[in-house]
Every structure is written in C-alpha cells, then in structure tokens.
Design a protein around this motif. Sequence first.
Motif, short mmCIF file in Angstrom:
data_model
loop_
_atom_site.label_atom_id
_atom_site.label_comp_id
_atom_site.label_asym_id
_atom_site.label_seq_id
_atom_site.Cartn_x
_atom_site.Cartn_y
_atom_site.Cartn_z
N LYS A 177 34.75 51.52 6.06
CA LYS A 177 34.37 52.60 5.33
C LYS A 177 33.03 52.97 5.23
O LYS A 177 32.78 54.23 5.06
CB LYS A 177 34.70 52.76 3.85
CG LYS A 177 36.48 52.80 3.75
CD LYS A 177 37.00 52.05 2.45
CE LYS A 177 38.86 52.81 2.38
NZ LYS A 177 39.32 51.81 1.57
N LEU A 178 31.99 51.90 5.06
CA LEU A 178 30.88 52.15 5.16
C LEU A 178 30.26 52.68 6.30
O LEU A 178 29.21 52.90 6.61
CB LEU A 178 30.27 50.28 5.54
CG LEU A 178 29.95 49.58 3.86
CD1 LEU A 178 29.64 47.91 4.93
CD2 LEU A 178 29.51 50.39 3.25
N GLY A 179 30.71 53.03 7.32
CA GLY A 179 30.57 53.99 8.87
C GLY A 179 29.85 53.10 9.18
O GLY A 179 28.71 53.56 9.81
N ILE A 180 30.05 51.54 10.12
CA ILE A 180 29.03 51.02 10.72
C ILE A 180 28.67 52.19 11.69
O ILE A 180 29.68 52.97 12.89
CB ILE A 180 30.22 50.21 11.77
CG1 ILE A 180 30.98 48.96 10.49
CG2 ILE A 180 29.93 49.56 12.51
CD1 ILE A 180 30.01 48.40 9.27
N SER A 181 27.67 52.16 12.10
CA SER A 181 26.55 52.69 12.78
C SER A 181 25.02 52.51 12.73
O SER A 181 25.21 51.76 12.34
CB SER A 181 27.30 54.06 12.50
OG SER A 181 26.54 54.81 11.25
N PRO A 182 24.95 52.77 14.36
CA PRO A 182 23.21 52.45 13.52
C PRO A 182 22.35 52.88 13.06
O PRO A 182 22.86 54.02 12.74
CB PRO A 182 22.66 52.69 15.35
CG PRO A 182 24.16 53.08 16.49
CD PRO A 182 24.82 53.31 15.68
N ILE A 183 21.27 51.99 12.25
CA ILE A 183 20.85 52.39 11.69
C ILE A 183 19.69 52.62 11.72
O ILE A 183 18.88 53.00 13.11
CB ILE A 183 20.03 50.98 10.36
CG1 ILE A 183 19.59 49.96 11.74
CG2 ILE A 183 21.64 50.55 10.07
CD1 ILE A 183 19.10 49.04 10.39
N VAL A 184 18.63 53.21 11.30
CA VAL A 184 17.21 54.42 11.35
C VAL A 184 16.33 52.85 11.93
O VAL A 184 15.56 53.91 12.74
CB VAL A 184 16.75 54.35 9.98
CG1 VAL A 184 14.86 55.44 10.29
CG2 VAL A 184 17.59 55.50 9.00
N GLY A 185 16.85 52.11 11.98
CA GLY A 185 15.73 50.49 13.00
C GLY A 185 16.60 50.80 14.12
O GLY A 185 14.61 50.11 14.87
N ASP A 186 17.43 50.91 14.43
CA ASP A 186 17.30 50.90 15.75
C ASP A 186 16.86 52.18 16.13
O ASP A 186 16.76 52.08 18.10
CB ASP A 186 18.91 51.57 15.78
CG ASP A 186 19.42 50.17 15.65
OD1 ASP A 186 19.33 48.82 15.72
OD2 ASP A 186 20.87 50.05 14.79
N PHE A 187 15.96 53.31 16.21
CA PHE A 187 16.00 54.26 16.47
C PHE A 187 14.13 54.38 16.31
O PHE A 187 13.52 54.93 17.00
CB PHE A 187 16.45 55.93 16.24
CG PHE A 187 18.02 55.70 16.60
CD1 PHE A 187 18.96 56.05 17.42
CD2 PHE A 187 19.08 55.85 15.28
CE1 PHE A 187 20.23 55.71 18.41
CE2 PHE A 187 20.25 55.79 15.95
CZ PHE A 187 21.20 55.82 17.05
N PHE A 188 13.87 54.09 15.30
CA PHE A 188 12.60 53.63 15.08
C PHE A 188 12.41 52.40 14.49
O PHE A 188 11.95 52.18 13.25
CB PHE A 188 11.82 54.89 13.71
CG PHE A 188 12.65 55.88 14.30
CD1 PHE A 188 12.10 57.01 14.45
CD2 PHE A 188 13.51 56.55 13.74
CE1 PHE A 188 12.21 58.27 15.11
CE2 PHE A 188 13.97 57.60 13.61
CZ PHE A 188 13.63 58.70 14.82
N PRO A 189 11.50 51.61 15.51
CA PRO A 189 10.89 49.78 15.02
C PRO A 189 10.53 49.91 13.79
O PRO A 189 10.56 49.17 14.00
CB PRO A 189 10.22 50.19 16.34
CG PRO A 189 11.15 50.43 17.94
CD PRO A 189 11.61 52.09 17.05
N LEU A 190 9.53 51.08 13.83
CA LEU A 190 8.66 50.54 13.36
C LEU A 190 9.38 50.73 11.12
O LEU A 190 9.46 50.39 10.47
CB LEU A 190 7.76 51.55 12.81
CG LEU A 190 6.44 51.94 13.68
CD1 LEU A 190 5.61 52.81 13.87
CD2 LEU A 190 5.44 50.81 13.43
#
Length: 297
Positions: A213-226
Amino acid sequence: MLNVEFIEIYLLIFLLLIFVLTKVLNRTRCKHINLPPSPPTLPILGHLHLLKEPFNQSLFVLSQKHGPIFSLRLGSRLAIVLSSPSIVEECLTKNDVIFANRPYFWVGKYISYDYTTIISSPYGDHWRNLRRICKLEIFSANRLNSSSSIRQDEIKNLLWKLYYSSSDDNFVKVELKPLLSKLTFNITLRMIAGKKHKPEAVKLHGLQQELLKLGISPIVGDFFPLLRWADFFGYKKKVVKLTREINGLLQGLVDEHRRNKYGFEKEDTVISHLLRLQESKAQYYTDEIIKGIVQVI
C-alpha cells in the motif's frame, strides 16, 4: 543577514552550475555509449517530465516519435525503452546476460536483504544459485506434486463455501475476487508454514500488504543522488519499520521449524525442506536466503 537579492543570485549561479555539469556529463556519456535516439532533455530532470500516468501510454507516444527503441534520462539514471517484440526477444535471448542486472534502488537494501533475493540480486554466482534453488527445490514438478493435496483441499473448501452461500437453490451474487485472493494466500501459507491460519503467517501477510500500500517504488534519491539524505513524508522510516517487523516474523517461522523439525516432517513445508538442505550445504541455504525465498513466494 544576507540580502534577498544575494540569495537569488547565489541560487541562480547554483542552478547554472548544475545545468552546465549536467550537459557536460551527458556529452561525456554519449561519447562512450552509442545510445539510441532520445527526446530533448531538461537540466537535472532529464526526461522525467515526459512520463505521465498512465505510463504505458506516455511511452507509446514517445515510441511513435522516436522509434521502437529509444533512451531516456531519468534524473541521473539511463533507461532504454523497447516497444518491438523482435527487439525484446533479442534482448532476452541472445543478449540476456547483458540485460540481467537490476538497478540498485534504495528499497532493495531493506526489503530484499541488501540486494540478495532473486528479484534484486545482480547477475552472478549468487543469483545463479538462487535460480537453481527455486527451479529444483521450490518449483520443480516433484515439489509441486508433493503439495497437490494442499491445493485440492483449499479448492474443495472454497467450493463448499460457494455451495453453502446459496439457500433453497436460489442464486446468490458472490464477489469472487476476495475469495480467490484468500484461496491463494491459504495455499501459499500452508506450503510455506505448514499450518492453516498460523497467527504469525497471517500477520506477515498483513504487513506485506501494508508494504504494498505504501507503493514500494524508487525514491527521489534514486534518481537524484544529492537528495538521498531526504525522507519525504517519512516514507523511508515507514518502510524500514515494516521490513524489520517482516524480517522478525520470517526469522521466527524459520526458528520454529528448526526447533520442531521432526514435527514438520509430515507436512514437508518449504521452510522445513530448505532447512534440511541447510544441514548439508549451509553456505547455499543461509537463513537470509531462506527468508528471501519465502518472501518472494
């Protein structure tokens, strides 16, 4: 205190630096990689702004403009999109090893035991061992035949429920989706834990549903290392809490089978079977591997 105008100037300079660095990095990558065509990119975002729900339709529109194979820059990550069955077949047969690895997304560290399950592990000896275990010890014809009585029993129970849901031979409207979902859960539960409606396993199922239900998916940090340090809306904290609870329950099931292994001999559950193999090949059947396999099932 800094003047507002100075802050705006510093921010503008910072954004310009990021823009220049992005362009330089993209050009450097393109020199070393013969990439398929791609749409024009935005600084930092890349092509993320082009992906709108439903994603399949967005990708279809892009394929009409850029052909059956094109590349997208998703933040700092590169993605290749295929829409031709023949190209997909070539990637999954002749060049399957090249495309066998998975990206290291943040969630894999927690829900996949530090990228060691079959759905997250990189291609190599460990992944091949997991594939061998699943093929021979979990999904082989012999193993599936040994649990056929469980499936028959659960299907019979479902049919009896459907039969008794009607009265006086009158037709009754029945929603099958929740019944079929429960049927699948009961079969899987008995195959893994050996007991119907085992409290720990039922709780485990509930926690896994919460995780979904949390919608397990990549987070922002996975695409923007900073931005890896950021935890937007407490998402990371919730995932870590749930995965720790799930791991505790899985370890409890493994320990129970280990303590009462003779009690589970007749049932021959997935856990008991893997624990017997652990006795002779401990390095290939660690508790983490067993828990990872159970979680994937």
